[in-house]
Motif scaffolding. Structure first.
Motif, short mmCIF file in Angstrom:
data_model
loop_
_atom_site.label_atom_id
_atom_site.label_comp_id
_atom_site.label_asym_id
_atom_site.label_seq_id
_atom_site.Cartn_x
_atom_site.Cartn_y
_atom_site.Cartn_z
N THR A 1 17.31 11.27 -59.26
CA THR A 1 17.26 9.93 -59.88
C THR A 1 16.37 10.41 -61.25
OG1 THR A 1 15.57 9.15 -58.42
CG2 THR A 1 17.77 8.84 -57.74
N SER A 2 16.73 10.84 -62.26
CA SER A 2 15.68 10.88 -63.43
C SER A 2 15.78 9.79 -64.03
CB SER A 2 16.12 12.07 -63.99
OG SER A 2 16.07 13.47 -63.41
N GLY A 3 16.33 8.97 -63.77
CA GLY A 3 16.53 7.60 -64.56
C GLY A 3 16.06 6.44 -63.70
N TYR B 1 20.72 13.76 -62.74
CA TYR B 1 20.24 15.11 -63.21
C TYR B 1 21.45 16.03 -63.03
CZ TYR B 1 17.33 18.94 -64.62
OH TYR B 1 16.65 20.10 -65.14
N ARG C 1 10.02 12.59 -64.16
CA ARG C 1 11.22 13.09 -64.45
C ARG C 1 11.71 14.46 -64.19
NH1 ARG C 1 14.64 10.48 -67.41
NH2 ARG C 1 14.09 8.48 -68.35
N THR D 1 21.59 15.58 -68.26
CA THR D 1 21.95 14.35 -67.21
C THR D 1 23.18 13.89 -67.70
OG1 THR D 1 20.84 12.86 -69.00
CG2 THR D 1 19.24 13.85 -67.20
N GLN D 2 23.93 12.85 -66.86
CA GLN D 2 24.74 11.88 -66.90
C GLN D 2 24.33 10.58 -66.64
OE1 GLN D 2 27.73 13.24 -68.11
NE2 GLN D 2 28.78 11.09 -68.23
N ARG D 3 24.40 9.58 -67.61
CA ARG D 3 24.53 8.02 -67.21
C ARG D 3 25.44 7.49 -66.66
NH1 ARG D 3 19.95 5.55 -69.94
NH2 ARG D 3 18.83 7.15 -71.23
N GLU E 1 15.64 0.55 -68.59
CA GLU E 1 15.04 1.71 -68.10
C GLU E 1 13.85 1.24 -67.30
OE1 GLU E 1 15.51 5.64 -69.32
OE2 GLU E 1 13.74 6.13 -68.15
N GLU F 1 20.54 7.49 -63.94
CA GLU F 1 20.76 8.79 -64.82
C GLU F 1 20.65 10.14 -63.80
OE1 GLU F 1 18.30 8.75 -68.17
OE2 GLU F 1 18.24 10.90 -68.53
N ASP G 1 30.55 6.97 -63.61
CA ASP G 1 30.30 6.89 -64.96
C ASP G 1 31.39 6.29 -65.78
OD1 ASP G 1 31.75 9.13 -65.47
OD2 ASP G 1 30.04 10.29 -65.46
#
Length: 139
Positions: free
Chosen positions: A42-44, A64, A35, A100-102, A27, A62, A117
């Motif tokens: 794009t929290s990731g 949101y 965040r 969140t979902q990665r 990351e 990641e 994903d």
């Protein structure tokens, strides 16, 4: 002498760790990226090279999802979901992570991106030309 060399190597490793910062494996974040975000963002991991460009790019992402899947940001480009997803009560649908979902975001062009994903989810996004923020902030 060997003890001194060991101390120098340890010190260099420590300094290197401090200079690279504390992030999760795989990351990275742009300077100033937060965040805190809108409904989906794009929290990731977003790197300067992950900005929307005409060439296809696949980047770790990641998404949101806390208030449903409606928006995302890649670099400085804001996207909206072609088909927003929700459970009807402002949450992500069943089978999605919360908050969140990665997965990965594939930037197909300057106007199109697709989130996927390992669970088999796929969400198509289109750019919002001229957007400088999210349409709404998730509460």
């Amino acid at each position: 002498m060997a003890e001194r060399t060991g101390q120098i190597i340890f010190t260099l490793a420590l300094v290197t760790g401090l200079l690279t910062g504390c992030t999760k494996a795989g990351e990275s974040r742009e300077i100033g990226e937060s965040r805190r975000a809108g409904p989906t963002t794009t929290s990731g991991p977003v790197t300067p090279s992950a900005r929307a460009t005409p060439s296809t790019q696949v980047i770790p992402f990641e998404l949101y999802t806390h208030c449903g899947i409606d928006e995302a940001r890649v670099g400085s480009t804001y996207y909206e979901a072609v088909t927003p997803l929700s459970d009807g009560s402002g949450n992500p649908p069943d089978g999605w992570g919360n908050p969140t979902q990665r997965g990965t975001m594939t930037v197909k062009s300057t106007t199109e991106a697709v989130f996927t994903d390992d669970a088999g989810h796929e969400v198509k996004f289109r750019a919002r030309p001229g957007a400088t923020s999210f349409k709404r902030i998730c509460a």
